[in-house]
Design a protein around this motif. Sequence first.
Motif, PDB file in Angstrom:
ATOM      1  N   LEU A  54       3.635  -0.018  -4.931  1.00 28.36           N
ATOM      2  CA  LEU A  54       2.480   0.406  -3.865  1.00 28.36           C
ATOM      3  C   LEU A  54       1.621  -1.062  -3.791  1.00 28.36           C
ATOM      4  O   LEU A  54       0.999  -1.256  -2.400  1.00 28.36           O
ATOM      5  CB  LEU A  54       1.594   1.010  -4.938  1.00 28.36           C
ATOM      6  N   PRO A  55       1.645  -2.094  -4.312  1.00 21.60           N
ATOM      7  CA  PRO A  55       1.142  -3.411  -4.064  1.00 21.60           C
ATOM      8  C   PRO A  55       1.769  -3.850  -2.257  1.00 21.60           C
ATOM      9  O   PRO A  55       1.127  -4.353  -1.662  1.00 21.60           O
ATOM     10  CB  PRO A  55       1.351  -4.418  -4.962  1.00 21.60           C
ATOM     11  N   LEU A  56       3.075  -3.695  -2.445  1.00 22.64           N
ATOM     12  CA  LEU A  56       3.598  -3.727  -0.871  1.00 22.64           C
ATOM     13  C   LEU A  56       3.019  -3.237   0.274  1.00 22.64           C
ATOM     14  O   LEU A  56       2.559  -3.512   1.370  1.00 22.64           O
ATOM     15  CB  LEU A  56       5.091  -3.636  -0.958  1.00 22.64           C
ATOM     16  N   ALA A  57       2.704  -1.702  -0.019  1.00 18.80           N
ATOM     17  CA  ALA A  57       2.104  -0.953   1.110  1.00 18.80           C
ATOM     18  C   ALA A  57       0.879  -1.382   1.499  1.00 18.80           C
ATOM     19  O   ALA A  57       0.099  -1.329   2.426  1.00 18.80           O
ATOM     20  CB  ALA A  57       2.002   0.449   0.574  1.00 18.80           C
ATOM     21  N   ASP A  58      -0.208  -1.715  -0.017  1.00 18.82           N
ATOM     22  CA  ASP A  58      -1.413  -2.360   0.112  1.00 18.82           C
ATOM     23  C   ASP A  58      -1.418  -3.432   1.087  1.00 18.82           C
ATOM     24  O   ASP A  58      -2.340  -3.697   1.749  1.00 18.82           O
ATOM     25  CB  ASP A  58      -1.914  -2.647  -1.175  1.00 18.82           C
ATOM     26  N   HIS A  59      -0.327  -4.448   0.778  1.00 22.68           N
ATOM     27  CA  HIS A  59      -0.357  -5.512   1.663  1.00 22.68           C
ATOM     28  C   HIS A  59      -0.260  -5.458   3.244  1.00 22.68           C
ATOM     29  O   HIS A  59      -1.033  -6.232   3.893  1.00 22.68           O
ATOM     30  CB  HIS A  59       0.746  -6.715   1.033  1.00 22.68           C
ATOM     31  N   ILE A  60       0.564  -4.392   3.481  1.00 20.87           N
ATOM     32  CA  ILE A  60       1.023  -4.139   4.812  1.00 20.87           C
ATOM     33  C   ILE A  60      -0.481  -3.718   5.477  1.00 20.87           C
ATOM     34  O   ILE A  60      -0.727  -3.877   6.579  1.00 20.87           O
ATOM     35  CB  ILE A  60       2.234  -3.330   4.815  1.00 20.87           C
ATOM     36  N   GLU A  69      -9.230   0.976  12.729  1.00 24.60           N
ATOM     37  CA  GLU A  69      -9.018   1.907  11.855  1.00 24.60           C
ATOM     38  C   GLU A  69      -9.399   1.716  10.342  1.00 24.60           C
ATOM     39  O   GLU A  69      -9.557   0.488  10.041  1.00 24.60           O
ATOM     40  CB  GLU A  69      -7.368   2.244  11.633  1.00 24.60           C
ATOM     41  N   THR A  70      -9.649   2.728   9.534  1.00 23.17           N
ATOM     42  CA  THR A  70     -10.169   2.530   8.158  1.00 23.17           C
ATOM     43  C   THR A  70      -9.002   1.856   7.470  1.00 23.17           C
ATOM     44  O   THR A  70      -7.957   2.263   7.571  1.00 23.17           O
ATOM     45  CB  THR A  70     -10.888   3.728   7.660  1.00 23.17           C
ATOM     46  N   TYR A  71      -9.384   1.133   6.465  1.00 21.48           N
ATOM     47  CA  TYR A  71      -8.555   0.724   5.656  1.00 21.48           C
ATOM     48  C   TYR A  71      -7.700   2.002   4.764  1.00 21.48           C
ATOM     49  O   TYR A  71      -6.617   2.094   4.415  1.00 21.48           O
ATOM     50  CB  TYR A  71      -8.892   0.028   4.218  1.00 21.48           C
ATOM     51  N   ASP A  72      -8.560   3.087   4.402  1.00 21.67           N
ATOM     52  CA  ASP A  72      -8.072   4.096   3.608  1.00 21.67           C
ATOM     53  C   ASP A  72      -6.893   5.010   4.406  1.00 21.67           C
ATOM     54  O   ASP A  72      -5.698   5.337   3.767  1.00 21.67           O
ATOM     55  CB  ASP A  72      -9.021   4.996   3.380  1.00 21.67           C
ATOM     56  N   ASP A  73      -6.896   5.039   5.726  1.00 20.73           N
ATOM     57  CA  ASP A  73      -6.060   5.590   6.592  1.00 20.73           C
ATOM     58  C   ASP A  73      -4.803   4.709   6.725  1.00 20.73           C
ATOM     59  O   ASP A  73      -3.646   5.425   6.560  1.00 20.73           O
ATOM     60  CB  ASP A  73      -6.785   5.858   8.149  1.00 20.73           C
ATOM     61  N   LEU A  74      -5.239   3.594   6.738  1.00 18.69           N
ATOM     62  CA  LEU A  74      -3.933   2.678   6.982  1.00 18.69           C
ATOM     63  C   LEU A  74      -3.228   2.597   5.689  1.00 18.69           C
ATOM     64  O   LEU A  74      -1.783   2.452   5.637  1.00 18.69           O
ATOM     65  CB  LEU A  74      -4.500   1.146   7.347  1.00 18.69           C
ATOM     66  N   HIS A  75      -3.890   2.578   4.627  1.00 15.42           N
ATOM     67  CA  HIS A  75      -3.051   2.613   3.340  1.00 15.42           C
ATOM     68  C   HIS A  75      -2.354   3.979   2.940  1.00 15.42           C
ATOM     69  O   HIS A  75      -1.311   4.016   2.446  1.00 15.42           O
ATOM     70  CB  HIS A  75      -4.119   2.254   2.092  1.00 15.42           C
ATOM     71  N   GLN A  76      -2.886   4.952   3.631  1.00 14.89           N
ATOM     72  CA  GLN A  76      -2.195   6.393   3.379  1.00 14.89           C
ATOM     73  C   GLN A  76      -1.069   6.415   4.225  1.00 14.89           C
ATOM     74  O   GLN A  76       0.201   6.621   3.807  1.00 14.89           O
ATOM     75  CB  GLN A  76      -3.070   7.379   3.879  1.00 14.89           C
ATOM     76  N   GLY A  81       4.793   5.517   4.164  1.00 16.72           N
ATOM     77  CA  GLY A  81       6.084   4.674   4.793  1.00 16.72           C
ATOM     78  C   GLY A  81       6.989   4.099   3.782  1.00 16.72           C
ATOM     79  O   GLY A  81       8.017   4.134   3.528  1.00 16.72           O
ATOM     80  N   LEU A  82       6.291   3.773   2.539  1.00 18.74           N
ATOM     81  CA  LEU A  82       7.082   3.524   1.308  1.00 18.74           C
ATOM     82  C   LEU A  82       7.947   4.598   0.531  1.00 18.74           C
ATOM     83  O   LEU A  82       8.976   4.145   0.207  1.00 18.74           O
ATOM     84  CB  LEU A  82       5.898   3.025   0.302  1.00 18.74           C
ATOM     85  N   ILE A  83       7.158   5.803   0.559  1.00 19.33           N
ATOM     86  CA  ILE A  83       7.856   6.749   0.161  1.00 19.33           C
ATOM     87  C   ILE A  83       9.336   7.059   0.854  1.00 19.33           C
ATOM     88  O   ILE A  83      10.335   7.300   0.542  1.00 19.33           O
ATOM     89  CB  ILE A  83       7.101   8.045  -0.027  1.00 19.33           C
ATOM     90  N   LEU A  84       9.085   7.001   2.146  1.00 16.92           N
ATOM     91  CA  LEU A  84      10.367   7.062   3.001  1.00 16.92           C
ATOM     92  C   LEU A  84      11.166   5.898   2.685  1.00 16.92           C
ATOM     93  O   LEU A  84      12.656   6.314   2.828  1.00 16.92           O
ATOM     94  CB  LEU A  84       9.895   7.012   4.747  1.00 16.92           C
ATOM     95  N   ALA A  85      10.937   4.692   2.802  1.00 14.46           N
ATOM     96  CA  ALA A  85      11.602   3.653   2.188  1.00 14.46           C
ATOM     97  C   ALA A  85      12.227   3.952   0.916  1.00 14.46           C
ATOM     98  O   ALA A  85      13.705   3.652   0.967  1.00 14.46           O
ATOM     99  CB  ALA A  85      11.134   2.377   2.392  1.00 14.46           C
ATOM    100  N   VAL A 102       9.763  -3.249   4.151  1.00  9.47           N
ATOM    101  CA  VAL A 102       8.758  -3.771   5.097  1.00  9.47           C
ATOM    102  C   VAL A 102       8.738  -3.280   6.660  1.00  9.47           C
ATOM    103  O   VAL A 102       7.841  -2.873   7.002  1.00  9.47           O
ATOM    104  CB  VAL A 102       8.983  -5.366   5.127  1.00  9.47           C
ATOM    105  N   PRO A 103       9.762  -3.397   7.354  1.00  9.01           N
ATOM    106  CA  PRO A 103       9.860  -2.636   8.626  1.00  9.01           C
ATOM    107  C   PRO A 103       9.675  -1.267   8.498  1.00  9.01           C
ATOM    108  O   PRO A 103       9.258  -0.513   9.502  1.00  9.01           O
ATOM    109  CB  PRO A 103      11.191  -2.894   9.305  1.00  9.01           C
TER     110      PRO A 103
END
Length: 271
Positions: A54-60, A69-76, A81-85, A102-103
């Motif tokens: 999850l920290p990787l998703a947070d960083h991106i 766009e709000t951070y909450d929407d971006l983090h979601q 994307g992390l789940i898909l990866a 990452v990509p």
Amino acid sequence: MTLVAAHDASTARRTQRGTDSYDGIEPLLEQLAAMAEDDRGRPALREQILRRCLPLADHIARRFTGRGETYDDLHQSASIGLILAVDRFDPARGSSFLAFAVPTIMGEVRRHFRDRTWAVRVPRRVKETQLALGPVIERLCQRDGRMPTAIEIAVEMNVDLLEVTQALMAGNAYRTNSLDASADDEEGSVAAQVAETLGDLDPAYDITDDALAVAPLLRDLSERDRRILHLRFFENCTQSQIARELGVSQMHISRILTRTLATLRERALRD
């Protein structure tokens, strides 16, 4: 900075902050891939992997903040994307999870912008190509262990390089900046408005306006007067050269030019 120096600096920063929670995650992903879909331990292991990453998703997500766009929407979106990866990663290919994740995560965040925040009209064909880029980039990243080039993407998709380039560039169309916004200089202090840094008005605009105003008036002139104006102002002929060509005196050409220009000026200003 050279690549070696950049790598050393990056290594030094990582040493100072410690290892990331997703470092060395590949063994867990290999264990997950080896489990059967109905294995009772699979959901718990998958959740453990996702929590560590999850920290990787947070960083991106934070890299994309400040773009409307709000951070909450971006983090979601980054979390999706992390789940898909995690679900798509194939340990058998031998590449690192980070190079694949990452990509994949960034693609999901960019998809969020594409779907919700287009600020500039983009042709449908370009949008469709851009939507198809995500899976292709993910596949190439996992295969090669690095971000693919535009040429590699074009070959993989069997499309023209220009089309891929347009799709990649279209990612900038989801947001526009106001020309009235203030720009910050290198020291961080508020600088002039962006519009004030873009130069002055092109003087050719005035010439264009004048040409558009005079064009219909020229049609009302006689063929001889139009010919004299053309020779003088478009072919840069002197009055003497024009006079020789038309078989009249230089004084006669001077009078015609003076009269014709005065008439055009009067009619243009009146209209």
